[in-house]
Design a protein around this motif. Structure first.
Motif: not given
Ligand SMILES: [Zn+2]
Ligand SMILES: [Zn+2]
Length: 105
Positions: A10, A12-13, A39, A42
């Motif tokens: 992912c 983002d995370c 993901c 997110c």
């Molecule tokens: Zn994520």
């Protein structure tokens, strides 16, 4: 055409999530060529954040359900309708003049 489950990290995370064969098939059927970058969690939270302020599209973006108020254009004097209640002292423009008065982005 066969698809295989794929692990993607992912953006983002950083979690590694599975882009399943089914989802890949779905993506392809929709004509998407890019893999998802985030993901599911997110993606969901992004969607939530983007849900409200959808007033970006210029021009033909008016939804028919929005309540409209009659007003007179301060620029050309034409009768028009605006999606907010006109207040005294605040100029109101018809859609033509509005786009002319506002710098387009
Ligand atoms: Zn994520
Ligand atoms: Zn006008």
């Amino acid at each position: 055409m066969s698809f295989q489950d794929k692990s993607i990290q992912c953006a983002d995370c950083g979690t590694t999530f599975t882009f399943t064969a089914k989802e890949q098939e779905f993506f392809q059927s929709k004509g998407y060529t890019n893999e998802p970058k985030r993901c599911p969690e997110c993606r969901a939270s992004r969607k939530e954040r983007q849900g409200n302020g959808g007033y970006r599209s210029s021009g033909s973006g008016y939804s028919a359900r929005r309540q409209m108020f009659p007003a007179t254009c301060a620029q050309c004097g034409k009768d028009t309708q605006v999606p907010f209640e006109p207040r005294e002292g605040r100029p109101v423009y018809c859609s033509d003049c509005y786009s002319a008065v506002r710098p387009s982005r």
